[in-house]
Write an enzyme that holds these catalytic residues in place. Structure first.
Site, mmCIF file in Angstrom:
data_model
loop_
_atom_site.group_PDB
_atom_site.id
_atom_site.type_symbol
_atom_site.label_atom_id
_atom_site.label_comp_id
_atom_site.label_asym_id
_atom_site.label_seq_id
_atom_site.Cartn_x
_atom_site.Cartn_y
_atom_site.Cartn_z
ATOM 1 N N TYR A 53 0.917 -1.422 0.113
ATOM 2 C CA TYR A 53 0.052 -0.165 -0.043
ATOM 3 C C TYR A 53 0.664 1.292 0.154
ATOM 4 O O TYR A 53 0.353 2.385 -0.306
ATOM 5 C CB TYR A 53 -0.931 -0.017 1.341
ATOM 6 N N HIS A 111 0.669 -11.685 1.396
ATOM 7 C CA HIS A 111 -0.409 -10.926 0.817
ATOM 8 C C HIS A 111 -1.281 -11.720 -0.256
ATOM 9 O O HIS A 111 -2.659 -11.568 -0.241
ATOM 10 C CB HIS A 111 0.068 -9.634 0.038
#
Length: 280
Positions: A53, A111
């Site tokens: 992110y 992830h």
């Protein structure tokens, strides 16, 4: 039968998790810092970020500027797929700790699945980091049933975080979470806004004088072992999302919402697993 669950936390294996968290995907810089600080100010105690992110430092500033003690916050971040080799995973996790300004991460997730890197070595390093106290729990994200089964056999998993909303059922993964006592964290719970104009949801929302978003979050949190991390870039949405513990949905309303399933998967990037091949 469905039972309304008014608890704002759940406890698994001695770890208490706030069931409603703040997702920070696509919130960066000063806006991210303000979002985290505001969320903590109004009562959130679960913050979700990721290396990919690009906002871990901003999240860390938000944590530091809050008056909430660190031990009251459940902090999740995720290791990107390019960092799954054991040595790289250690370095990346230590960098996340520096960026976040914290001595430990409550929950570290892989992830996405990464088939080019042996899962056993990756999970072994995560287990070592847990033994060292740098992370408290470890888990995976976006793992379909077949891959999740492999991971469960290799390490003491705590969580699987996946896309879950009324338009995408996750019955097999939910059943596995309950069978193995895993946290099931739902991201994109509002299907990136696609559910907000649904007429069935709108009718239920009107009956409770709530928004569609609040109804969907309530529906998710009424499900056993589910936590939810809606992204909320605006202060108004952060407040609205938090106001979901003062009403209940009926069994019939739960069934109406579940019947909206249409197999809509929003997050399916080029590096995603072959969902059908691993749906076992």
């Amino acid at each position: 039968m469905h039972k309304s669950n008014d608890s704002a936390t759940l406890t698994l294996r001695g770890t208490t998790v706030p069931r409603l968290g703040l997702g920070t995907y696509e919130i960066v810089g000063a806006a991210c810092t303000r979002a985290v600080q505001h969320a903590l100010d109004i009562g959130y105690r679960h913050i979700d970020t990721a290396q990919a992110y690009g906002n871990e430092a901003a999240v860390g500033k938000g944590l530091a500027s809050s008056q909430v003690p660190r031990q009251e916050i459940f902090l999740t971040t995720k290791v990107w797929i390019s960092n799954f080799a054991p040595g790289r995973l250690r370095q990346a996790t230590e960098e996340s700790l520096r960026q976040l300004g914290t001595e430990y991460i409550d929950l570290l997730l892989l992830h996405w699945p990464q088939p080019s890197e042996p899962l056993a070595g990756t999970l072994h390093m995560m287990t070592r980091l847990r033994e060292e106290g740098k992370i408290h729990q470890l888990g995976v994200s976006n793992f379909p049933p077949g891959l999740l089964r492999q991971a469960i056999e290799l390490a003491p998993l705590f969580c699987n975080q996946v896309e879950y909303h009324p338009y995408l059922a996750q019955e097999k993964l939910l059943a596995m979470a309950r069978a193995h006592n895993l946290l099931f964290t739902a991201y994109a719970p509002l299907a990136n806004g696609r559910v907000l104009k649904d007429p069935v949801l709108a009718k239920i929302a009107r009956a409770h004088s709530k928004s569609v978003g609040q109804v969907v979050l309530r529906w998710l949190l009424d499900q056993e072992q589910v936590a939810v991390i809606p992204k909320a870039a605006s202060a108004a949405n952060r407040v609205s999302n938090f106001e979901i513990f003062d009403f209940s949905l009926s069994e019939g309303e739960h069934q109406q919402i579940a019947s909206l399933e249409r197999g809509l998967r929003i997050y399916d990037p080029s590096w995603a697993p072959d969902w059908a091949a691993w749906d076992e």
